[in-house]
Enzyme design. Structure first.
Site, PDB file in Angstrom:
ATOM      1  N   ASP A  28      32.138   8.009  -3.894  1.00 33.63           N
ATOM      2  CA  ASP A  28      33.676   8.423  -3.483  1.00 33.63           C
ATOM      3  C   ASP A  28      34.757   7.252  -3.432  1.00 33.63           C
ATOM      4  OD1 ASP A  28      34.428  11.396  -2.184  1.00 33.63           O
ATOM      5  OD2 ASP A  28      35.860   9.804  -2.018  1.00 33.63           O
ATOM      6  N   ILE A  29      35.772   7.495  -3.925  1.00 31.67           N
ATOM      7  CA  ILE A  29      36.956   6.444  -3.736  1.00 31.67           C
ATOM      8  C   ILE A  29      37.346   6.368  -2.527  1.00 31.67           C
ATOM      9  CG2 ILE A  29      38.924   7.881  -4.321  1.00 31.67           C
ATOM     10  CD1 ILE A  29      39.605   5.830  -6.779  1.00 31.67           C
ATOM     11  N   ASN A  82      32.792  21.705  -0.566  1.00 30.77           N
ATOM     12  CA  ASN A  82      34.114  22.420  -0.065  1.00 30.77           C
ATOM     13  C   ASN A  82      34.449  23.499  -0.897  1.00 30.77           C
ATOM     14  OD1 ASN A  82      34.257  20.520   2.197  1.00 30.77           O
ATOM     15  ND2 ASN A  82      35.144  18.881   0.861  1.00 30.77           N
ATOM     16  N   GLY A  88      38.984  23.094   2.064  1.00 33.51           N
ATOM     17  CA  GLY A  88      39.239  21.533   1.995  1.00 33.51           C
ATOM     18  C   GLY A  88      39.152  21.290   0.442  1.00 33.51           C
ATOM     19  N   GLN A  89      38.936  22.045  -0.360  1.00 33.44           N
ATOM     20  CA  GLN A  89      38.452  21.593  -1.804  1.00 33.44           C
ATOM     21  C   GLN A  89      39.839  20.974  -2.610  1.00 33.44           C
ATOM     22  OE1 GLN A  89      36.759  24.272  -4.340  1.00 33.44           O
ATOM     23  NE2 GLN A  89      36.216  22.865  -6.150  1.00 33.44           N
ATOM     24  N   HIS A  95      31.271  19.631  -6.837  1.00 31.55           N
ATOM     25  CA  HIS A  95      30.684  18.690  -6.520  1.00 31.55           C
ATOM     26  C   HIS A  95      30.262  18.726  -5.069  1.00 31.55           C
ATOM     27  CE1 HIS A  95      35.291  18.536  -5.381  1.00 31.55           C
ATOM     28  NE2 HIS A  95      34.739  17.896  -4.267  1.00 31.55           N
ATOM     29  N   HIS A  97      29.237  16.478  -1.979  1.00 31.64           N
ATOM     30  CA  HIS A  97      29.558  15.400  -1.121  1.00 31.64           C
ATOM     31  C   HIS A  97      27.997  15.017  -0.413  1.00 31.64           C
ATOM     32  CE1 HIS A  97      33.854  15.256  -0.866  1.00 31.64           C
ATOM     33  NE2 HIS A  97      33.702  16.518  -0.894  1.00 31.64           N
TER      34      HIS A  97
END
Ligand code: AMP
Ligand code: ZN
Length: 101
Positions: A28-29, A82, A88-89, A95, A97
């Site tokens: 994750d960035i 999410n 919270g998506q 995906h 987390h």
């Protein structure tokens, strides 16, 4: 094409840590934990709630298996989906987390 489809195709760079015929996983960035990976199916499915019973069950099992392998050295970890803007998506390509400590 969505941002995760571009990452899957290689059009946008990412730090990939896993790839197979069904899924990729990359860092994750904006990590929110010492280990923060995203496990992403190659098929563009916008939300977990779009997954079809019977059709996509194997995909979810496969994603958890990948997460378990990638987080094997962590003391503990959290697997999170999410779903929807209120959930919270931000990226509308399924995906999971993987956040580990
Ligand atoms: P969500 O809020 O569940 O949709 O999560 C989307 C996640 O994608 C966030 O944690 C972002 O930090 C992450 N993200 C967005 N763009 C990128 C990117 N180019 N490379 C890696 N992670 C990204
Ligand atoms: Zn996509």
């Amino acid at each position: 094409m969505c941002i995760f489809c571009k990452i899957i195709s290689g059009e946008i760079p990412s730090e990939k840590v896993h790839e197979d015929n069904l899924c990729v996983a990359f860092k994750d960035i904006h990590p929110k934990a010492p280990l923060h990976l995203l496990v992403v199916p190659k098929e563009h499915i916008p939300k977990v709630s779009d997954l079809r019973e019977g059709e996509h069950d194997h995909l979810i099992g496969h994603m958890v298996n990948i997460a378990n392998k990638l987080a094997t050295d962590m003391e503990g970890y959290r697997l999170q989906f999410n779903v929807g803007e209120k959930g919270g998506q931000e990226v509308f390509h399924v995906h999971m987390h993987v956040m580990g400590w």
